[in-house]
Design a protein around this motif. Structure first.
Motif, PDB file in Angstrom:
ATOM      1  N   GLU A 388       7.010   0.809   8.412  1.00  0.00           N
ATOM      2  CA  GLU A 388       6.176  -0.383   8.275  1.00  0.00           C
ATOM      3  C   GLU A 388       5.171  -0.192   7.154  1.00  0.00           C
ATOM      4  N   ARG A 389       4.584   0.965   7.104  1.00  0.00           N
ATOM      5  CA  ARG A 389       3.699   1.325   6.007  1.00  0.00           C
ATOM      6  C   ARG A 389       3.764   2.830   5.817  1.00  0.00           C
ATOM      7  N   SER A 425       4.214  -6.704   2.240  1.00  0.00           N
ATOM      8  CA  SER A 425       4.458  -8.148   2.280  1.00  0.00           C
ATOM      9  C   SER A 425       4.820  -8.595   3.699  1.00  0.00           C
ATOM     10  N   LEU A 426       4.579  -9.885   3.979  1.00  0.00           N
ATOM     11  CA  LEU A 426       4.901 -10.448   5.288  1.00  0.00           C
ATOM     12  C   LEU A 426       6.405 -10.355   5.555  1.00  0.00           C
ATOM     13  N   HIS A 428       8.461  -8.005   4.557  1.00  0.00           N
ATOM     14  CA  HIS A 428       8.796  -6.638   4.970  1.00  0.00           C
ATOM     15  C   HIS A 428       8.330  -6.367   6.393  1.00  0.00           C
ATOM     16  N   LEU A 429       7.128  -6.847   6.732  1.00  0.00           N
ATOM     17  CA  LEU A 429       6.624  -6.625   8.097  1.00  0.00           C
ATOM     18  C   LEU A 429       7.501  -7.334   9.117  1.00  0.00           C
ATOM     19  N   THR A 430       8.032  -8.495   8.751  1.00  0.00           N
ATOM     20  CA  THR A 430       8.960  -9.200   9.642  1.00  0.00           C
ATOM     21  C   THR A 430      10.233  -8.375   9.831  1.00  0.00           C
ATOM     22  N   ARG A 431      10.706  -7.795   8.731  1.00  0.00           N
ATOM     23  CA  ARG A 431      11.903  -6.935   8.824  1.00  0.00           C
ATOM     24  C   ARG A 431      11.653  -5.784   9.794  1.00  0.00           C
ATOM     25  N   GLY A 465      16.253  -2.301  -5.825  1.00  0.00           N
ATOM     26  CA  GLY A 465      15.864  -1.685  -7.104  1.00  0.00           C
ATOM     27  C   GLY A 465      14.382  -1.665  -7.347  1.00  0.00           C
ATOM     28  N   ILE A 466      13.614  -2.311  -6.480  1.00  0.00           N
ATOM     29  CA  ILE A 466      12.157  -2.333  -6.612  1.00  0.00           C
ATOM     30  C   ILE A 466      11.566  -2.618  -5.236  1.00  0.00           C
ATOM     31  N   LEU A 467      10.313  -2.196  -5.024  1.00  0.00           N
ATOM     32  CA  LEU A 467       9.644  -2.349  -3.750  1.00  0.00           C
ATOM     33  C   LEU A 467       8.611  -3.470  -3.821  1.00  0.00           C
ATOM     34  N   TYR A 468       8.544  -4.254  -2.725  1.00  0.00           N
ATOM     35  CA  TYR A 468       7.583  -5.362  -2.658  1.00  0.00           C
ATOM     36  C   TYR A 468       6.616  -5.141  -1.502  1.00  0.00           C
TER      37      TYR A 468
END
Length: 468
Positions: A388-389, A425-426, A428-431, A465-468
């Protein structure tokens, strides 16, 4: 006068010994001595002194030439006219050591042996000289002798000469005989061309579960799995082979196939070994059995960074958190080899493990992921997105070489941007929330969700390929 006679005799003996010594020792360093000056060699002297031995040697060579030419009439003539022993032992060129078998623990020279001892019947089955072999057998050739550790049936199987195998079995060759190294004829069936040989052995009641009589104690199924011959594996399983048989190291055929599926020298993966594993799993092979060091088949597939086998094992119920004798799970094996498997696709391996509830790396130790995967940013992305983080430490930047950071600058800039004390990001947190609610069953649960395919891939940690 007596003293003078004794001195003369001693001098003659001394000169004679020196002459013999010069014929035995090699030439001294320097210019070679012409043949006409140095005289005949010791071997030549012996041949000159032993015409009978020379004649026998020439007869054996004539016999061997006839065998190699598959000249059945010449062989029969030699046996009848010259009265040569049909089971005489010959010295035969054997660079591949097909005729030889040695017991474990025997001392062998460091160089490669180029010749082996063999009888005429061995030579025939080695070169598939069926007509000549039939002549020898009709003349009473011994069918089960092993002058250099292998019976003719062992040689015929290793050479994949099924016609010779049929001939030998028809003349009562021992179907379960052990070579000097402790292997049965079935153990010498190691190619797809030898399937016909194995079928004939099984029809004559060869023991499909008989282990080798040596320290490995492999069954024929282990051997077929090691060499990656799916046709042989299917044949043995159809004839009652134990799918979870263990050898002396407690390895199953499935573990053996998983380990040998990767050629470390050529850096290639074997599709035949993959098919062998599929066959074994379809016959209910247990993927969670452990060998003597507590490693499972999944440990071995992870060590090879083989995403195809890993996915296959995981779908069959392999446990991702099994630990070996050193407390290492498959994901830790994967970390150790990510940077030395150039032909692998490591991000698929990490995805498979994490989507099947593998334990993640302890966050304070995440710098070890960067140390092993710095040149594979897609693998790092999969690992980072499973948290998550994630809070970076001072060791993170030191773990990434400067030249690698420059090559993948956009990715690593995004890594340090999102891995801070602020939430991600929201999306990612949802994932992370959805994955947590599936309780370790992401691979099955996500497939059942009424979501579009891109969203399902996002939930299953597909790298972008990149992190958000």
């Amino acid at each position: 006068m007596i003293d003078t006679f004794i001195i003369t005799i001693c001098a003659c003996i001394s000169n004679l010994l020196h002459a013999v010594w010069r014929t035995l020792v090699s030439e001294p360093a320097g210019l070679p001595v012409p043949n006409e000056e140095r005289g005949p060699s010791f071997r030549q002297l012996m041949e000159d002194l032993s015409p009978r031995q020379l004649a026998v040697k020439q007869l054996k060579q004539q016999f061997l030439d006839a065998l190699l030419a598959n000249d059945a009439q010449e062989v029969k003539q030699i046996l009848h006219a010259a009265k040569l022993d049909i089971d005489t032992v010959l010295e035969v060129d054997d660079p591949s050591m097909m005729l030889a078998s040695y017991k474990q623990g025997y001392w062998l020279p460091g160089y490669k042996l180029e010749k082996s001892w063999a009888m005429g019947i061995h030579v025939c089955v080695m070169y598939n000289a069926v007509e000549t072999a039939l002549v020898l057998l009709e003349e009473g050739a011994a069918i089960n002798r092993m002058p250099n550790g292998k019976a003719p049936l062992h040689v015929a199987c290793e050479a994949s000469n099924d016609d010779c195998v049929a001939l030998l079995l028809a003349h009562k060759a021992k179907v379960n005989s052990l070579s000097l190294s402790g292997h049965t004829p079935l153990h010498y069936c190691i190619t797809s061309e030898s399937v016909a040989c194995a079928k004939q052995l099984l029809l004559k009641d060869a023991k499909v579960n008989m282990p080798s009589d040596n320290k490995e104690e492999d069954t024929p199924l282990h051997t077929a799995a090691r060499f990656g011959v799916p046709e042989l594996v299917a044949l043995y399983l159809a004839n009652g082979a134990s799918v979870d048989a263990v050898n002396s190291l407690q390895e199953t055929p499935l573990m053996t196939a998983c380990f040998w599926a990767f050629d470390a020298k050529e850096q290639l993966y074997s599709q035949d070994h993959h098919l062998v594993c599929r066959l074994l799993l379809d016959h209910q092979a247990d993927p969670n059995l452990r060998e003597e060091d507590n490693k499972t088949a999944l440990h071995k597939a992870a060590w090879n960074c083989d995403h195809i086998l890993m996915q296959m094992l995981l779908e069959a119920g392999a446990y991702t958190r099994a630990m070996d004798i050193n407390g290492c799970a498959p994901i830790q094996y994967l970390l150790k080899v990510t940077d030395v498997r150039p032909m692998a696709i490591p991000e698929l391996c990490y995805q498979a493990l994490l989507n099947h509830n593998a334990a993640r790396i302890y966050p304070p130790q995440f710098h070890k992921v960067l140390q092993n995967c710095y040149d594979c940013p897609r693998a790092v992305e999969v690992m980072v997105n499973s948290y998550e983080r994630l809070k970076p430490t001072n060791k993170w930047r030191d773990a990434i070489p400067d030249d690698c950071y420059k090559r993948h600058k956009d990715f690593y800039d995004s890594l340090f941007a999102v891995c801070a004390n602020t939430p991600r990001s929201l999306l990612h947190l949802t994932r992370c929330a959805i994955r947590a609610s599936l309780d370790g069953s992401c691979h099955r649960g996500v497939a059942q969700l009424p979501l579009p395919s891109p969203m399902k891939k996002y939930l299953l940690l597909e790298p972008e390929g990149i992190l958000y």
